[in-house]
Design a protein around this motif. Sequence first.
Motif, PDB file in Angstrom:
ATOM      1  N   LYS A  57       0.796  -1.221   0.000  1.00 53.38           N
ATOM      2  CA  LYS A  57       0.000   0.000   0.000  1.00 53.38           C
ATOM      3  C   LYS A  57       0.834   1.279   0.000  1.00 53.38           C
ATOM      4  O   LYS A  57       0.319   2.353  -0.283  1.00 53.38           O
ATOM      5  N   LYS A  63       0.998   1.847  -7.176  1.00 57.95           N
ATOM      6  CA  LYS A  63      -0.227   2.632  -7.125  1.00 57.95           C
ATOM      7  C   LYS A  63      -0.385   3.502  -8.373  1.00 57.95           C
ATOM      8  O   LYS A  63      -1.491   3.719  -8.855  1.00 57.95           O
ATOM      9  N   PHE A  66      -1.367   0.960 -11.214  1.00 54.64           N
ATOM     10  CA  PHE A  66      -2.732   0.470 -10.996  1.00 54.64           C
ATOM     11  C   PHE A  66      -3.514   1.564 -10.275  1.00 54.64           C
ATOM     12  O   PHE A  66      -3.921   1.410  -9.122  1.00 54.64           O
ATOM     13  N   PHE A  69      -9.662   2.600  -9.639  1.00 51.08           N
ATOM     14  CA  PHE A  69     -10.543   1.777  -8.811  1.00 51.08           C
ATOM     15  C   PHE A  69     -11.671   1.240  -9.684  1.00 51.08           C
ATOM     16  O   PHE A  69     -12.255   1.979 -10.480  1.00 51.08           O
ATOM     17  N   VAL A 116      -8.702  -6.893  -5.451  1.00 50.33           N
ATOM     18  CA  VAL A 116      -8.600  -6.391  -4.076  1.00 50.33           C
ATOM     19  C   VAL A 116      -9.463  -7.226  -3.147  1.00 50.33           C
ATOM     20  O   VAL A 116      -8.995  -7.683  -2.105  1.00 50.33           O
ATOM     21  N   TRP A 129     -11.308  -4.222  -7.892  1.00 53.52           N
ATOM     22  CA  TRP A 129      -9.973  -4.319  -8.465  1.00 53.52           C
ATOM     23  C   TRP A 129      -9.341  -2.939  -8.508  1.00 53.52           C
ATOM     24  O   TRP A 129     -10.035  -1.924  -8.499  1.00 53.52           O
ATOM     25  N   MET A 130      -8.025  -2.924  -8.623  1.00 52.82           N
ATOM     26  CA  MET A 130      -7.288  -1.728  -9.027  1.00 52.82           C
ATOM     27  C   MET A 130      -6.806  -2.028 -10.443  1.00 52.82           C
ATOM     28  O   MET A 130      -6.263  -3.099 -10.704  1.00 52.82           O
ATOM     29  N   ASP A 161      -7.906   6.654  -8.924  1.00 57.02           N
ATOM     30  CA  ASP A 161      -7.606   6.634  -7.484  1.00 57.02           C
ATOM     31  C   ASP A 161      -6.141   6.215  -7.290  1.00 57.02           C
ATOM     32  O   ASP A 161      -5.853   5.108  -6.838  1.00 57.02           O
ATOM     33  N   TRP A 164      -5.105   5.064  -3.797  1.00 58.28           N
ATOM     34  CA  TRP A 164      -5.809   3.888  -3.303  1.00 58.28           C
ATOM     35  C   TRP A 164      -6.692   4.230  -2.095  1.00 58.28           C
ATOM     36  O   TRP A 164      -6.894   3.421  -1.194  1.00 58.28           O
TER      37      TRP A 164
END
Length: 178
Positions: A57, A63, A66, A69, A116, A129-130, A161, A164
């Motif tokens: 994270k 991030k 991916f 969101f 996720v 999911w991302m 996003d 995240w």
Amino acid sequence: MKLLDFLFGKKKTQEKAIGQEEIKIVLPQETFNLVSGSDKEGPQMLMVINTSLKECKDDVQLKRIFGFFCSVIFQFKNLEGSTWPTQEEVAKMQDYTDKIDQDLKGDPNHPNALLVARITENGFYQMIWMLNNPHIANEYLNGIVTENRQERDFEYLIERDIEWNKIEWLLQDFDSKE
């Protein structure tokens, strides 16, 4: 050179254009934890959470890659009582949503999606999911609807996003909660 090859470090240097940035990331191996919430009447919520994302994270590059969101919410058809699906319904949804998960991810070596969580609650089943490329996911999900290939009614949402924030709650340490 394919974009995914570039993003995941499998590049051909002679094809690297001026000004492109090389980004290498390590994809987390999916590991899942089952989290449930219940009351005296039985289970109210069941979540299967990809705990490997918790360790990632703070990975800014992951991030960034991916950074979209995606939530898909399905409505169960066959329920025991008013909120919990029958075993047959769970099995049917598992097969159906496994296919959607696999299709959204695409190439296992260069996935377009990181699963996720799967959440069952109040007669609904949500998958989160991302995403890397939201256009691929939108085209795929919209295709299911327009081609009438839905086994269950669903709605989906895709939003940017890169922090995240929308999955932050799911990345907490549920084991340490009382």
